[in-house]
Motif scaffolding. Structure first.
Motif, PDB file in Angstrom:
ATOM      1  N   VAL A  46      45.928 -57.875 109.148  1.00 54.27           N
ATOM      2  CA  VAL A  46      45.659 -59.404 108.839  1.00 54.27           C
ATOM      3  C   VAL A  46      46.691 -60.042 108.686  1.00 54.27           C
ATOM      4  N   LEU A  47      46.622 -61.073 108.734  1.00 52.70           N
ATOM      5  CA  LEU A  47      47.993 -62.319 108.426  1.00 52.70           C
ATOM      6  C   LEU A  47      48.333 -62.234 107.011  1.00 52.70           C
ATOM      7  N   VAL A  48      49.461 -61.905 106.811  1.00 55.82           N
ATOM      8  CA  VAL A  48      50.368 -62.358 105.706  1.00 55.82           C
ATOM      9  C   VAL A  48      50.841 -63.540 105.258  1.00 55.82           C
ATOM     10  N   ALA A  49      51.455 -64.265 106.246  1.00 56.62           N
ATOM     11  CA  ALA A  49      52.277 -65.102 106.153  1.00 56.62           C
ATOM     12  C   ALA A  49      52.669 -65.743 107.660  1.00 56.62           C
ATOM     13  N   ALA A  50      52.983 -66.885 107.744  1.00 51.89           N
ATOM     14  CA  ALA A  50      53.523 -67.443 109.149  1.00 51.89           C
ATOM     15  C   ALA A  50      54.289 -68.788 108.970  1.00 51.89           C
ATOM     16  N   ILE A  51      55.218 -68.927 109.833  1.00 58.29           N
ATOM     17  CA  ILE A  51      56.067 -70.101 109.787  1.00 58.29           C
ATOM     18  C   ILE A  51      56.256 -70.358 111.240  1.00 58.29           C
ATOM     19  N   SER A  53      57.828 -73.192 114.188  1.00 63.13           N
ATOM     20  CA  SER A  53      59.266 -73.519 114.392  1.00 63.13           C
ATOM     21  C   SER A  53      59.887 -75.017 113.938  1.00 63.13           C
ATOM     22  N   GLY A  54      58.995 -75.704 113.311  1.00 61.05           N
ATOM     23  CA  GLY A  54      59.480 -76.772 112.290  1.00 61.05           C
ATOM     24  C   GLY A  54      59.153 -76.541 110.943  1.00 61.05           C
ATOM     25  N   GLY A  55      59.073 -75.019 110.427  1.00 57.76           N
ATOM     26  CA  GLY A  55      59.164 -74.699 109.310  1.00 57.76           C
ATOM     27  C   GLY A  55      57.841 -74.968 108.136  1.00 57.76           C
ATOM     28  N   ILE A  56      56.831 -75.094 109.142  1.00 54.45           N
ATOM     29  CA  ILE A  56      55.603 -75.168 108.201  1.00 54.45           C
ATOM     30  C   ILE A  56      54.950 -73.815 107.903  1.00 54.45           C
ATOM     31  N   THR A  57      54.675 -73.610 106.556  1.00 62.58           N
ATOM     32  CA  THR A  57      54.350 -72.094 106.373  1.00 62.58           C
ATOM     33  C   THR A  57      52.781 -71.979 106.198  1.00 62.58           C
ATOM     34  N   ASN A  58      52.415 -70.834 106.094  1.00 64.83           N
ATOM     35  CA  ASN A  58      50.980 -70.624 105.850  1.00 64.83           C
ATOM     36  C   ASN A  58      50.800 -69.192 104.940  1.00 64.83           C
ATOM     37  N   TYR A  59      49.939 -69.212 104.218  1.00 60.50           N
ATOM     38  CA  TYR A  59      49.864 -67.724 103.548  1.00 60.50           C
ATOM     39  C   TYR A  59      48.581 -67.356 103.176  1.00 60.50           C
ATOM     40  N   ALA A  60      48.321 -65.984 103.330  1.00 59.23           N
ATOM     41  CA  ALA A  60      47.077 -65.398 103.016  1.00 59.23           C
ATOM     42  C   ALA A  60      46.780 -65.735 101.366  1.00 59.23           C
ATOM     43  N   ASP A  61      45.666 -65.798 101.044  1.00 58.23           N
ATOM     44  CA  ASP A  61      45.361 -66.139  99.307  1.00 58.23           C
ATOM     45  C   ASP A  61      45.941 -65.311  98.594  1.00 58.23           C
ATOM     46  N   GLY A  65      52.064 -67.538  96.127  1.00 60.59           N
ATOM     47  CA  GLY A  65      52.952 -67.434  94.814  1.00 60.59           C
ATOM     48  C   GLY A  65      53.717 -66.479  94.517  1.00 60.59           C
ATOM     49  N   ARG A  66      53.489 -65.466  95.449  1.00 62.21           N
ATOM     50  CA  ARG A  66      54.251 -64.040  95.237  1.00 62.21           C
ATOM     51  C   ARG A  66      55.112 -63.873  96.459  1.00 62.21           C
ATOM     52  N   PHE A  67      54.616 -64.294  97.847  1.00 64.01           N
ATOM     53  CA  PHE A  67      55.562 -63.959  99.023  1.00 64.01           C
ATOM     54  C   PHE A  67      56.031 -65.132  99.436  1.00 64.01           C
ATOM     55  N   THR A  68      57.224 -65.253 100.029  1.00 57.09           N
ATOM     56  CA  THR A  68      57.655 -66.498 100.671  1.00 57.09           C
ATOM     57  C   THR A  68      58.350 -65.967 102.177  1.00 57.09           C
ATOM     58  N   ILE A  69      57.730 -66.735 103.018  1.00 56.88           N
ATOM     59  CA  ILE A  69      58.336 -66.419 104.368  1.00 56.88           C
ATOM     60  C   ILE A  69      59.539 -67.641 104.843  1.00 56.88           C
ATOM     61  N   SER A  70      60.508 -67.109 105.396  1.00 52.33           N
ATOM     62  CA  SER A  70      61.580 -68.090 105.657  1.00 52.33           C
ATOM     63  C   SER A  70      62.120 -67.655 107.071  1.00 52.33           C
ATOM     64  N   ARG A  71      62.748 -68.415 107.700  1.00 51.88           N
ATOM     65  CA  ARG A  71      63.589 -68.305 108.926  1.00 51.88           C
ATOM     66  C   ARG A  71      65.010 -68.383 108.870  1.00 51.88           C
TER      67      ARG A  71
END
Length: 118
Positions: A46-51, A53-61, A65-71
Protein backbone atom coordinates in the motif's frame (compact mmCIF):
# COMPACT_ATOMS: atom_id res chain seq x y z
CA UNK A 1 19.62 1.89 -16.53
CA UNK A 2 17.44 3.15 -13.71
CA UNK A 3 18.02 1.91 -10.18
CA UNK A 4 16.32 2.70 -6.91
CA UNK A 5 18.34 1.76 -3.83
CA UNK A 6 16.73 2.01 -0.41
CA UNK A 7 18.52 2.24 2.91
CA UNK A 8 17.81 3.15 6.51
CA UNK A 9 15.55 0.35 7.65
CA UNK A 10 16.06 -1.52 10.88
CA UNK A 11 14.69 -2.40 14.29
CA UNK A 12 13.34 0.33 16.53
CA UNK A 13 11.19 0.49 19.65
CA UNK A 14 7.70 1.91 19.55
CA UNK A 15 7.80 5.67 19.73
CA UNK A 16 11.16 5.82 18.01
CA UNK A 17 12.20 7.25 14.66
CA UNK A 18 13.85 6.09 11.46
CA UNK A 19 14.71 7.81 8.20
CA UNK A 20 14.57 5.88 4.98
CA UNK A 21 16.53 7.00 1.93
CA UNK A 22 16.09 6.06 -1.72
CA UNK A 23 18.83 6.96 -4.15
CA UNK A 24 17.55 7.18 -7.72
CA UNK A 25 20.00 6.73 -10.56
CA UNK A 26 19.25 7.65 -14.13
CA UNK A 27 17.52 10.67 -15.58
CA UNK A 28 14.04 10.19 -14.14
CA UNK A 29 14.46 11.86 -10.77
CA UNK A 30 13.25 15.27 -11.89
CA UNK A 31 10.00 13.98 -13.38
CA UNK A 32 7.09 11.87 -12.26
CA UNK A 33 6.06 10.92 -8.76
CA UNK A 34 8.31 9.39 -6.12
CA UNK A 35 6.63 7.31 -3.49
CA UNK A 36 7.10 5.02 -0.54
CA UNK A 37 4.98 1.91 -0.23
CA UNK A 38 4.93 -0.80 2.40
CA UNK A 39 3.91 -4.41 2.59
CA UNK A 40 3.20 -5.99 5.94
CA UNK A 41 3.17 -9.77 6.39
CA UNK A 42 0.06 -11.26 4.85
CA UNK A 43 -1.10 -7.94 3.43
CA UNK A 44 -0.98 -6.14 0.11
CA UNK A 45 1.50 -3.43 -0.72
CA UNK A 46 0.00 0.00 0.00
CA UNK A 47 1.00 3.59 -0.55
CA UNK A 48 2.53 5.33 2.46
CA UNK A 49 3.54 8.68 1.00
CA UNK A 50 4.27 10.28 -2.36
CA UNK A 51 5.78 13.49 -3.65
CA UNK A 52 5.50 15.03 -7.11
CA UNK A 53 8.25 16.75 -9.04
CA UNK A 54 6.69 20.02 -7.90
CA UNK A 55 6.84 19.03 -4.24
CA UNK A 56 3.17 18.23 -3.67
CA UNK A 57 2.83 15.49 -1.06
CA UNK A 58 0.24 12.88 -0.26
CA UNK A 59 0.05 10.57 2.78
CA UNK A 60 -1.89 7.57 3.90
CA UNK A 61 -4.23 8.46 6.74
CA UNK A 62 -2.44 6.03 9.04
CA UNK A 63 0.82 7.97 8.86
CA UNK A 64 -0.34 11.58 8.62
CA UNK A 65 1.34 13.74 11.24
CA UNK A 66 4.01 11.11 11.90
CA UNK A 67 5.79 10.57 8.56
CA UNK A 68 7.29 13.15 6.22
CA UNK A 69 8.37 12.57 2.65
CA UNK A 70 10.94 14.87 1.06
CA UNK A 71 13.29 14.97 -1.88
CA UNK A 72 16.77 16.35 -2.45
CA UNK A 73 17.09 17.12 -6.14
CA UNK A 74 20.84 17.74 -5.86
CA UNK A 75 21.37 14.23 -4.48
CA UNK A 76 18.66 12.46 -6.53
CA UNK A 77 17.35 11.08 -3.27
CA UNK A 78 13.92 10.80 -1.71
CA UNK A 79 13.51 10.41 2.04
CA UNK A 80 10.87 9.17 4.42
CA UNK A 81 11.22 10.48 7.95
CA UNK A 82 9.22 8.26 10.27
CA UNK A 83 8.49 9.46 13.80
CA UNK A 84 6.35 8.07 16.61
CA UNK A 85 6.64 4.62 15.11
CA UNK A 86 4.10 1.97 16.06
CA UNK A 87 4.28 -1.83 15.87
CA UNK A 88 1.72 -1.69 13.05
CA UNK A 89 4.26 0.22 10.95
CA UNK A 90 6.29 -2.97 10.72
CA UNK A 91 6.66 -3.86 7.05
CA UNK A 92 8.99 -3.97 4.10
CA UNK A 93 9.17 -0.47 2.67
CA UNK A 94 9.63 0.05 -1.06
CA UNK A 95 10.64 3.10 -3.03
CA UNK A 96 8.80 3.74 -6.31
CA UNK A 97 9.30 6.06 -9.26
CA UNK A 98 6.25 6.43 -11.51
CA UNK A 99 6.26 8.59 -14.61
CA UNK A 100 2.84 7.63 -15.95
CA UNK A 101 0.87 8.81 -17.81
CA UNK A 102 3.30 11.33 -19.23
CA UNK A 103 6.31 9.00 -19.28
CA UNK A 104 6.07 5.26 -19.51
CA UNK A 105 8.02 4.06 -16.52
CA UNK A 106 7.30 2.48 -13.16
CA UNK A 107 10.37 1.42 -11.18
CA UNK A 108 10.73 -0.21 -7.77
CA UNK A 109 13.51 -0.58 -5.28
CA UNK A 110 14.39 -3.85 -3.61
CA UNK A 111 12.76 -2.96 -0.29
CA UNK A 112 14.04 -2.35 3.21
CA UNK A 113 12.71 -3.96 6.37
CA UNK A 114 11.34 -1.81 9.18
CA UNK A 115 10.49 -3.57 12.42
CA UNK A 116 8.92 -1.75 15.35
CA UNK A 117 8.91 -3.57 18.66
CA UNK A 118 6.35 -2.92 21.36
Amino acid sequence: QVQLVESGGGLVQAGGSLRLSCAVSGSIFSSGVLGWYRMAPGKQRVLVAAITSGGITNYADSVKGRFTISRDNAKNTVYLQMNSLKPEDTAVYYCNADGRPVDDYDYWGQGTQVTVSS
